[in-house]
Scaffold this active site. Structure first.
Site, PDB file in Angstrom:
ATOM      1  CB  ALA A 136     -14.345  -0.257 -39.583  1.00 34.53           C
ATOM      2  CB  SER A 178     -15.037  -1.278 -44.205  1.00 33.76           C
ATOM      3  OG  SER A 178     -14.103  -1.124 -45.018  1.00 33.76           O
ATOM      4  CG  ASN A 196     -45.575 -13.399 -94.067  1.00 38.81           C
ATOM      5  OD1 ASN A 196     -46.351 -12.441 -94.268  1.00 38.81           O
ATOM      6  ND2 ASN A 196     -44.669 -13.883 -94.847  1.00 38.81           N
ATOM      7  CG  ASN A 247     -10.989   4.964 -49.995  1.00 39.54           C
ATOM      8  OD1 ASN A 247     -10.448   4.225 -50.948  1.00 39.54           O
ATOM      9  ND2 ASN A 247     -11.217   4.354 -49.121  1.00 39.54           N
ATOM     10  CE1 TYR A 299     -39.132   6.545 -48.586  1.00 37.79           C
ATOM     11  CE2 TYR A 299     -39.070   3.994 -48.073  1.00 37.79           C
ATOM     12  CZ  TYR A 299     -39.779   4.946 -48.609  1.00 37.79           C
ATOM     13  OH  TYR A 299     -40.972   5.019 -48.494  1.00 37.79           O
ATOM     14  CG  HIS A 343     -14.378  -3.858 -52.220  1.00 35.46           C
ATOM     15  ND1 HIS A 343     -13.881  -4.229 -53.341  1.00 35.46           N
ATOM     16  CD2 HIS A 343     -13.705  -3.066 -51.389  1.00 35.46           C
ATOM     17  CE1 HIS A 343     -12.442  -4.004 -53.140  1.00 35.46           C
ATOM     18  NE2 HIS A 343     -12.315  -3.243 -51.842  1.00 35.46           N
TER      19      HIS A 343
END
Length: 211
Positions: A201, A183, A6, A155, A165, A141
């Site tokens: 990198a 990286s 209820n 990798n 985008y 990461h």
């Protein structure tokens, strides 16, 4: 037993009773649930034998999970298929397919439309969306992989972004087998990275790279 509902308090009490029944059924069938008081599993979820659900984990919306898979702690899964021997730690996964021996997290987000093949490793603070990632590929990461097709044994270094985008449309990134992405590489889509390619990198790649 019959219990009237209820108000919101009685609804929560009834839901807790049903939820405990769901958890007990999974445990009877060989699933380890470390802390039922902090675990939520929808009624249509399928969990394989010898899988483990750790505290503060929510498994929602018809998920199907294989055997010997570890889910959590602090993870949310919604409408996903997860294979055998996977490990999901402190992460959010939705509307995707994970094959066998996939490892994700902590603190990663697998958004809708992803397929992760066997032995894929997704590390800390990685976001993927609408991407197919080949077996034995590692994304360790702080990366974003969106609208991408990634091959086997790739990798992808820390901080790598697929720039999918352009302000008006989304574009596809293709990374072929054996590539080593350094990286902080920016891959400006549409782009095709060939087999066994190495990027340095901090590179900004704006055109296709041959095998």
């Amino acid at each position: 037993d019959i219990m009237g509902i209820n108000n919101k308090q009685e609804l929560a009490k009834a839901e807790k009773i049903i939820q405990l029944r769901i958890l007990n059924n999974h445990m009877i069938n060989g699933v380890t649930i470390k802390d039922p008081s902090t675990t939520y599993i929808d009624s249509d979820v399928i969990l394989g034998k010898d899988s483990v659900v750790l505290p503060n984990t929510h498994i929602n919306g018809g998920c199907v999970v294989g055997e010997r898979t570890i889910l959590g702690p602090n993870s949310v899964m919604r409408e996903v298929e997860i294979g055998n021997d996977c490990k999901i730690v402190n992460s959010f996964i939705e509307e995707s397919i994970l094959n066998n021996k996939v490892s994700i997290g902590p603190f990663s987000h697998i958004r809708p439309g992803c397929i992760l093949n066997d032995n894929v490793y997704i590390g800390n603070y990685v976001e993927t969306k609408n991407s197919h990632i080949g077996e034995n590929t590692k994304i360790g990461h702080f990366g974003y992989i969106g609208d991408s097709q990634v091959g086997k044994n790739v990798n992808i270094g820390a901080g790598t972004i697929t720039c999918n985008y352009d302000g008006e449309q989304k574009h596809i990134t293709i990374i072929n087998d054996g590539a080593f992405i350094g990286s902080d590489t920016m891959l400006v889509a549409p782009i095709n990275i060939g087999k066994n390619v190495v990027t340095g990198a901090g590179s900004v790649i704006t055109s296709d790279v041959p095998d």
